[in-house]
Design a protein around this motif. Structure first.
Motif, PDB file in Angstrom:
ATOM      1  N   ALA A  85      55.759  55.003  37.053  1.00 31.61           N
ATOM      2  CA  ALA A  85      56.596  54.031  37.751  1.00 31.61           C
ATOM      3  C   ALA A  85      55.767  52.896  38.332  1.00 31.61           C
ATOM      4  O   ALA A  85      56.284  51.808  38.557  1.00 31.61           O
ATOM      5  N   ILE A  86      54.484  53.163  38.604  1.00 29.20           N
ATOM      6  CA  ILE A  86      53.579  52.107  39.063  1.00 29.20           C
ATOM      7  C   ILE A  86      52.279  52.168  38.269  1.00 29.20           C
ATOM      8  O   ILE A  86      51.926  53.208  37.712  1.00 29.20           O
ATOM      9  N   SER A  87      51.580  51.034  38.243  1.00 26.28           N
ATOM     10  CA  SER A  87      50.281  50.952  37.564  1.00 26.28           C
ATOM     11  C   SER A  87      49.134  50.799  38.545  1.00 26.28           C
ATOM     12  O   SER A  87      48.002  51.162  38.231  1.00 26.28           O
ATOM     13  N   VAL A  88      49.403  50.219  39.722  1.00 26.60           N
ATOM     14  CA  VAL A  88      48.382  50.011  40.750  1.00 26.60           C
ATOM     15  C   VAL A  88      49.042  50.174  42.117  1.00 26.60           C
ATOM     16  O   VAL A  88      50.177  49.736  42.321  1.00 26.60           O
ATOM     17  N   GLY A  89      48.301  50.783  43.041  1.00 26.30           N
ATOM     18  CA  GLY A  89      48.732  50.868  44.434  1.00 26.30           C
ATOM     19  C   GLY A  89      47.800  50.047  45.315  1.00 26.30           C
ATOM     20  O   GLY A  89      46.589  50.070  45.120  1.00 26.30           O
ATOM     21  N   ILE A  90      48.371  49.314  46.251  1.00 29.03           N
ATOM     22  CA  ILE A  90      47.591  48.442  47.143  1.00 29.03           C
ATOM     23  C   ILE A  90      47.956  48.773  48.585  1.00 29.03           C
ATOM     24  O   ILE A  90      49.137  48.961  48.902  1.00 29.03           O
ATOM     25  N   ILE A  91      46.956  48.837  49.435  1.00 27.68           N
ATOM     26  CA  ILE A  91      47.183  49.020  50.863  1.00 27.68           C
ATOM     27  C   ILE A  91      46.473  47.905  51.614  1.00 27.68           C
ATOM     28  O   ILE A  91      45.299  47.623  51.367  1.00 27.68           O
ATOM     29  N   ILE A  92      47.214  47.267  52.517  1.00 28.90           N
ATOM     30  CA  ILE A  92      46.631  46.297  53.444  1.00 28.90           C
ATOM     31  C   ILE A  92      46.641  46.944  54.817  1.00 28.90           C
ATOM     32  O   ILE A  92      47.688  47.383  55.300  1.00 28.90           O
ATOM     33  N   THR A  93      45.476  47.042  55.440  1.00 27.88           N
ATOM     34  CA  THR A  93      45.348  47.635  56.763  1.00 27.88           C
ATOM     35  C   THR A  93      44.416  46.762  57.596  1.00 27.88           C
ATOM     36  O   THR A  93      44.207  45.602  57.268  1.00 27.88           O
ATOM     37  N   LEU A 153      37.116  36.928  53.860  1.00 27.65           N
ATOM     38  CA  LEU A 153      38.136  37.122  54.895  1.00 27.65           C
ATOM     39  C   LEU A 153      38.590  38.574  55.049  1.00 27.65           C
ATOM     40  O   LEU A 153      39.105  38.953  56.100  1.00 27.65           O
ATOM     41  N   TYR A 154      38.431  39.359  54.008  1.00 25.46           N
ATOM     42  CA  TYR A 154      38.929  40.738  53.991  1.00 25.46           C
ATOM     43  C   TYR A 154      37.815  41.700  53.600  1.00 25.46           C
ATOM     44  O   TYR A 154      36.957  41.375  52.787  1.00 25.46           O
ATOM     45  N   GLU A 155      37.871  42.901  54.157  1.00 22.05           N
ATOM     46  CA  GLU A 155      37.055  44.011  53.662  1.00 22.05           C
ATOM     47  C   GLU A 155      37.814  44.587  52.475  1.00 22.05           C
ATOM     48  O   GLU A 155      38.990  44.939  52.601  1.00 22.05           O
ATOM     49  N   VAL A 156      37.160  44.678  51.323  1.00 16.85           N
ATOM     50  CA  VAL A 156      37.863  45.076  50.100  1.00 16.85           C
ATOM     51  C   VAL A 156      37.202  46.294  49.472  1.00 16.85           C
ATOM     52  O   VAL A 156      35.969  46.376  49.380  1.00 16.85           O
ATOM     53  N   HIS A 157      38.032  47.234  49.032  1.00 11.46           N
ATOM     54  CA  HIS A 157      37.561  48.416  48.297  1.00 11.46           C
ATOM     55  C   HIS A 157      38.494  48.627  47.107  1.00 11.46           C
ATOM     56  O   HIS A 157      39.693  48.358  47.190  1.00 11.46           O
ATOM     57  N   GLU A 158      37.913  49.139  46.017  1.00 11.80           N
ATOM     58  CA  GLU A 158      38.670  49.292  44.782  1.00 11.80           C
ATOM     59  C   GLU A 158      38.311  50.616  44.113  1.00 11.80           C
ATOM     60  O   GLU A 158      37.162  51.055  44.178  1.00 11.80           O
ATOM     61  N   TRP A 159      39.305  51.224  43.453  1.00  8.69           N
ATOM     62  CA  TRP A 159      39.091  52.437  42.670  1.00  8.69           C
ATOM     63  C   TRP A 159      39.797  52.298  41.341  1.00  8.69           C
ATOM     64  O   TRP A 159      40.877  51.709  41.254  1.00  8.69           O
ATOM     65  N   ARG A 160      39.174  52.848  40.312  1.00  3.70           N
ATOM     66  CA  ARG A 160      39.743  52.938  38.965  1.00  3.70           C
ATOM     67  C   ARG A 160      40.167  51.587  38.381  1.00  3.70           C
ATOM     68  O   ARG A 160      41.245  51.450  37.819  1.00  3.70           O
ATOM     69  N   HIS A 161      39.315  50.597  38.575  1.00  4.43           N
ATOM     70  CA  HIS A 161      39.473  49.280  37.933  1.00  4.43           C
ATOM     71  C   HIS A 161      40.760  48.551  38.310  1.00  4.43           C
ATOM     72  O   HIS A 161      41.333  47.813  37.495  1.00  4.43           O
ATOM     73  N   ALA A 162      41.196  48.725  39.554  1.00  4.09           N
ATOM     74  CA  ALA A 162      42.456  48.104  39.985  1.00  4.09           C
ATOM     75  C   ALA A 162      42.436  46.589  39.814  1.00  4.09           C
ATOM     76  O   ALA A 162      43.428  45.995  39.369  1.00  4.09           O
ATOM     77  N   CYS A 163      41.324  45.935  40.160  1.00  9.10           N
ATOM     78  CA  CYS A 163      41.264  44.469  40.042  1.00  9.10           C
ATOM     79  C   CYS A 163      41.407  44.017  38.590  1.00  9.10           C
ATOM     80  O   CYS A 163      42.151  43.073  38.305  1.00  9.10           O
ATOM     81  N   ALA A 164      40.706  44.667  37.691  1.00  8.29           N
ATOM     82  CA  ALA A 164      40.773  44.286  36.277  1.00  8.29           C
ATOM     83  C   ALA A 164      42.172  44.509  35.726  1.00  8.29           C
ATOM     84  O   ALA A 164      42.702  43.680  34.972  1.00  8.29           O
ATOM     85  N   ILE A 165      42.805  45.610  36.111  1.00  3.10           N
ATOM     86  CA  ILE A 165      44.170  45.888  35.650  1.00  3.10           C
ATOM     87  C   ILE A 165      45.116  44.799  36.156  1.00  3.10           C
ATOM     88  O   ILE A 165      45.916  44.241  35.397  1.00  3.10           O
ATOM     89  N   LEU A 166      45.006  44.481  37.443  1.00  3.49           N
ATOM     90  CA  LEU A 166      45.882  43.457  38.016  1.00  3.49           C
ATOM     91  C   LEU A 166      45.658  42.100  37.364  1.00  3.49           C
ATOM     92  O   LEU A 166      46.610  41.443  36.937  1.00  3.49           O
ATOM     93  N   LYS A 167      44.404  41.683  37.302  1.00  2.00           N
ATOM     94  CA  LYS A 167      44.110  40.343  36.799  1.00  2.00           C
ATOM     95  C   LYS A 167      44.493  40.181  35.327  1.00  2.00           C
ATOM     96  O   LYS A 167      45.025  39.140  34.930  1.00  2.00           O
ATOM     97  N   ASN A 168      44.248  41.217  34.525  1.00  4.93           N
ATOM     98  CA  ASN A 168      44.474  41.093  33.086  1.00  4.93           C
ATOM     99  C   ASN A 168      45.872  41.498  32.642  1.00  4.93           C
ATOM    100  O   ASN A 168      46.444  40.870  31.747  1.00  4.93           O
TER     101      ASN A 168
END
Length: 196
Positions: free
Chosen positions: A132-140, A13-28
């Protein structure tokens, strides 16, 4: 491990891009926030009315996404930051984040001027460096939605100098987010639904 950590129905459903292991950091490290993000993405649809009707100060698309995150305990958040040199403190304000929860910052850029991406990425970079943050997310939005906008007679409202994926990716690839882990979702035509 990267975006393959996301469920297939999300990457369909979405075009997804990731940098610096954001998914692994979020999930774990942030499983509750990860679940919130997946819940919002799974439930979001792009109704025709949100494209053809006026949005006012904030677009209907941004409002829909914000409200869902707020209902899950996320909040719009400002940070008070200072630089201290010897005994002299200098305010170093950051821009407020659309949605924030437990060190996860999320911005929705549906149809703003594309320099808003620079603001968001710089904000993420600074907040990450200040821990102050560990991951940044942008929805566009995905570039291919322009065809849909044109078909609906709203193409000029969504111009080439507004926020969409091809305006964001070069900024990230050029180091705009610094060392901050980033996750980007592009709203695609697969999410479009006709409504009254």
């Amino acid at each position: 491990m990267g975006i393959e950590l996301l469920p297939k129905h999300i990457t369909d459903l979405y075009e997804v891009h990731e940098w610096r292991h954001a998914c692994a950091i979020l999930k774990n490290d942030f499983p509750n926030e990860w679940d919130d993000i997946l819940t919002v993405l799974e439930n979001f649809r792009l109704p025709k009315s949100s494209i053809v009707d006026g949005g006012g100060r904030k677009s209907k698309v941004s409002n829909m996404i914000d409200k869902h995150f707020y209902s899950l305990g996320w909040e719009e958040r400002s940070f008070k930051t200072q630089v201290v040199i010897d005994d002299n403190a200098f305010d170093s304000p950051t821009h407020k984040v659309d949605c924030y929860k437990n060190k996860i910052a999320l911005e929705i850029e549906w149809n703003n001027k594309d320099p808003f991406f620079d603001r968001d990425l710089n904000n993420f970079r600074l907040l990450f460096e200040l821990q102050a943050i560990s991951v940044g997310i942008i929805i566009t939005r995905c570039d291919h939605l322009q065809e849909l906008f044109n078909k609906l007679g709203k193409g000029s409202k969504y111009g080439t100098s507004t926020t969409h994926m091809s305006k964001l990716l070069p900024r990230i690839q050029g180091g705009g987010g610094g060392g901050c882990p980033l996750l980007v979702f592009g709203i695609s035509k697969e999410l479009y639904v006709e409504d009254n």
